[in-house]
Design a protein around this motif. Sequence first.
Motif, PDB file in Angstrom:
ATOM      1  N   GLN A  62       0.813  -1.212   0.000  1.00 38.84           N
ATOM      2  CA  GLN A  62       0.000   0.000   0.000  1.00 38.84           C
ATOM      3  C   GLN A  62       0.846   1.262   0.000  1.00 38.84           C
ATOM      4  O   GLN A  62       0.545   2.229  -0.686  1.00 38.84           O
ATOM      5  CB  GLN A  62      -0.932   0.031   1.227  1.00 38.84           C
ATOM      6  CG  GLN A  62      -1.992  -1.050   1.189  1.00 38.84           C
ATOM      7  CD  GLN A  62      -1.530  -2.286   1.929  1.00 38.84           C
ATOM      8  OE1 GLN A  62      -0.343  -2.518   2.095  1.00 38.84           O
ATOM      9  NE2 GLN A  62      -2.475  -3.085   2.363  1.00 38.84           N
ATOM     10  N   ARG A 220      -5.364   9.559   1.103  1.00 42.72           N
ATOM     11  CA  ARG A 220      -6.186   8.696   1.960  1.00 42.72           C
ATOM     12  C   ARG A 220      -5.619   8.723   3.380  1.00 42.72           C
ATOM     13  O   ARG A 220      -4.405   8.781   3.563  1.00 42.72           O
ATOM     14  CB  ARG A 220      -6.194   7.253   1.433  1.00 42.72           C
ATOM     15  CG  ARG A 220      -6.868   7.110   0.084  1.00 42.72           C
ATOM     16  CD  ARG A 220      -7.081   5.652  -0.245  1.00 42.72           C
ATOM     17  NE  ARG A 220      -7.692   5.494  -1.550  1.00 42.72           N
ATOM     18  CZ  ARG A 220      -8.095   4.328  -2.041  1.00 42.72           C
ATOM     19  NH1 ARG A 220      -7.938   3.227  -1.329  1.00 42.72           N
ATOM     20  NH2 ARG A 220      -8.637   4.253  -3.231  1.00 42.72           N
ATOM     21  N   GLN A 222      -5.917   6.318   6.002  1.00 46.12           N
ATOM     22  CA  GLN A 222      -5.322   5.026   6.312  1.00 46.12           C
ATOM     23  C   GLN A 222      -5.303   4.649   7.800  1.00 46.12           C
ATOM     24  O   GLN A 222      -4.805   3.580   8.136  1.00 46.12           O
ATOM     25  CB  GLN A 222      -3.879   4.942   5.788  1.00 46.12           C
ATOM     26  CG  GLN A 222      -3.735   5.105   4.272  1.00 46.12           C
ATOM     27  CD  GLN A 222      -4.295   3.955   3.471  1.00 46.12           C
ATOM     28  OE1 GLN A 222      -5.401   4.038   2.955  1.00 46.12           O
ATOM     29  NE2 GLN A 222      -3.557   2.891   3.364  1.00 46.12           N
ATOM     30  N   ASP A 223      -5.796   5.496   8.690  1.00 46.26           N
ATOM     31  CA  ASP A 223      -5.767   5.134  10.124  1.00 46.26           C
ATOM     32  C   ASP A 223      -6.939   5.776  10.859  1.00 46.26           C
ATOM     33  O   ASP A 223      -6.760   6.399  11.905  1.00 46.26           O
ATOM     34  CB  ASP A 223      -4.434   5.566  10.745  1.00 46.26           C
ATOM     35  CG  ASP A 223      -4.193   4.895  12.102  1.00 46.26           C
ATOM     36  OD1 ASP A 223      -4.743   3.791  12.324  1.00 46.26           O
ATOM     37  OD2 ASP A 223      -3.467   5.460  12.925  1.00 46.26           O
ATOM     38  N   ARG A 249      -1.491   8.610   2.423  1.00 43.64           N
ATOM     39  CA  ARG A 249      -0.844   8.070   1.242  1.00 43.64           C
ATOM     40  C   ARG A 249      -1.594   8.527   0.005  1.00 43.64           C
ATOM     41  O   ARG A 249      -2.825   8.582   0.016  1.00 43.64           O
ATOM     42  CB  ARG A 249      -0.818   6.530   1.288  1.00 43.64           C
ATOM     43  CG  ARG A 249       0.144   5.975   2.323  1.00 43.64           C
ATOM     44  CD  ARG A 249       1.600   6.153   1.877  1.00 43.64           C
ATOM     45  NE  ARG A 249       2.533   5.830   2.937  1.00 43.64           N
ATOM     46  CZ  ARG A 249       3.183   6.717   3.673  1.00 43.64           C
ATOM     47  NH1 ARG A 249       2.993   7.992   3.465  1.00 43.64           N
ATOM     48  NH2 ARG A 249       4.015   6.340   4.602  1.00 43.64           N
ATOM     49  N   VAL A 254      -1.899   3.355  -3.381  1.00 46.94           N
ATOM     50  CA  VAL A 254      -2.686   2.376  -2.636  1.00 46.94           C
ATOM     51  C   VAL A 254      -3.114   1.271  -3.575  1.00 46.94           C
ATOM     52  O   VAL A 254      -3.891   1.485  -4.487  1.00 46.94           O
ATOM     53  CB  VAL A 254      -3.929   3.030  -1.996  1.00 46.94           C
ATOM     54  CG1 VAL A 254      -4.706   1.997  -1.203  1.00 46.94           C
ATOM     55  CG2 VAL A 254      -3.482   4.164  -1.087  1.00 46.94           C
ATOM     56  N   ILE A 268       0.790  -0.181   7.719  1.00 49.70           N
ATOM     57  CA  ILE A 268      -0.038   0.988   7.981  1.00 49.70           C
ATOM     58  C   ILE A 268      -1.307   0.584   8.713  1.00 49.70           C
ATOM     59  O   ILE A 268      -1.686  -0.574   8.756  1.00 49.70           O
ATOM     60  CB  ILE A 268      -0.395   1.718   6.664  1.00 49.70           C
ATOM     61  CG1 ILE A 268      -0.981   0.732   5.659  1.00 49.70           C
ATOM     62  CG2 ILE A 268       0.803   2.408   6.076  1.00 49.70           C
ATOM     63  CD1 ILE A 268      -1.380   1.363   4.346  1.00 49.70           C
ATOM     64  N   GLY A 269      -1.970   1.595   9.287  1.00 50.54           N
ATOM     65  CA  GLY A 269      -3.230   1.329   9.964  1.00 50.54           C
ATOM     66  C   GLY A 269      -3.039   0.828  11.381  1.00 50.54           C
ATOM     67  O   GLY A 269      -1.922   0.630  11.863  1.00 50.54           O
ATOM     68  N   ARG A 274      -8.360  -1.510  10.775  1.00 45.65           N
ATOM     69  CA  ARG A 274      -7.942  -1.425   9.382  1.00 45.65           C
ATOM     70  C   ARG A 274      -9.105  -1.746   8.447  1.00 45.65           C
ATOM     71  O   ARG A 274     -10.022  -2.489   8.796  1.00 45.65           O
ATOM     72  CB  ARG A 274      -6.771  -2.370   9.130  1.00 45.65           C
ATOM     73  CG  ARG A 274      -5.531  -1.940   9.890  1.00 45.65           C
ATOM     74  CD  ARG A 274      -4.328  -2.765   9.570  1.00 45.65           C
ATOM     75  NE  ARG A 274      -4.418  -4.112  10.110  1.00 45.65           N
ATOM     76  CZ  ARG A 274      -3.358  -4.872  10.355  1.00 45.65           C
ATOM     77  NH1 ARG A 274      -2.169  -4.424  10.106  1.00 45.65           N
ATOM     78  NH2 ARG A 274      -3.499  -6.078  10.836  1.00 45.65           N
ATOM     79  N   GLN A 278      -7.225  -4.566   4.024  1.00 47.84           N
ATOM     80  CA  GLN A 278      -5.961  -4.678   4.748  1.00 47.84           C
ATOM     81  C   GLN A 278      -5.986  -5.741   5.843  1.00 47.84           C
ATOM     82  O   GLN A 278      -4.945  -6.070   6.404  1.00 47.84           O
ATOM     83  CB  GLN A 278      -5.622  -3.331   5.409  1.00 47.84           C
ATOM     84  CG  GLN A 278      -5.468  -2.184   4.437  1.00 47.84           C
ATOM     85  CD  GLN A 278      -5.153  -0.908   5.185  1.00 47.84           C
ATOM     86  OE1 GLN A 278      -4.059  -0.729   5.688  1.00 47.84           O
ATOM     87  NE2 GLN A 278      -6.120  -0.017   5.258  1.00 47.84           N
TER      88      GLN A 278
END
Length: 293
Positions: A62, A220, A222-223, A249, A254, A268-269, A274, A278
């Motif tokens: 990602q 994005r 992402q978390d 990101r 992605v 990530i995340g 997630r 993911q």
Amino acid sequence: MEFEAGTNFRPKYIENELEKIGDGNYGIVFAAKGTKGEVGEYALKVIYQHQVEEGEAKSSQQAGTWTKSQRVREELEVRRIIGEGIEESGKIDRYKEDIRRSFHKFLVLPVDYCFDIFDQRVFEEAGDAERTKFLDAKAALEARDIHLSGFAYIMERFTCSLKDLFESEVVRPAVGEPRQLSRGYSRLKNTSITERERSALHVLEGIAEGLNVLHIAGLRHQDIKPANIYYRELMGRVEFRLGDLGFLRPDAAVAALSGMVSADSLAIGTKHYRSVEQIDYSDTAEVDVLADL
């Protein structure tokens, strides 16, 4: 912008210790106050030393290849990154121009940052006494094995995260009844379905406004999780904003994953929060199964 000599912000202390208002996986958040023309309450986030040590570069499907220091620098400079993303998103119509001018109203963003908050120049106007006090507070943390880097940023201060709002105990006495402690989630459960829906929609509106800005900029988050959504009451209005933008990101980076991915390639995340593409085996809940027979 970066901190210059004579920064407009100063840390706050309680009995010579930095006034801590929160912490996380990447740093500690301290209370700060504005000086000169910057009036108001602020939050100072200082990143942990181990989070900026270069070490070995990490890769994921990602996020591509990145280092810890690069991730932290992107978080500090995210205001610039978002602004440039909006400008590069294609034709700027009237709507996008409005967003470009006001996107800071929909996200919790750094208002100032630096890569070495302990530098003499940062405290030049305040004087050596202020810098010594700050370094003494840092040394007290190091005595407890808490090591801070020089990477830091100032942001608007919010009351708490959505997670804390629902999990913390607050005093909210009913009319004519003695004071009592209750958790935010418990209070919400005791309201009507209509009231719960209205509360949820208000929270979601704040999240959606922040995501809209990021997506226009081609980014994005992402978390997204309750701990990264911030709450405050300002001039009679309740606000919820999306923050902690260290995992942004570009859309192009992605990958559109069709299957499961291994934990080694997933950088990530946050576990249990997630997105579907993911999730892997490590996202299963950590529970104990007990039996009395």
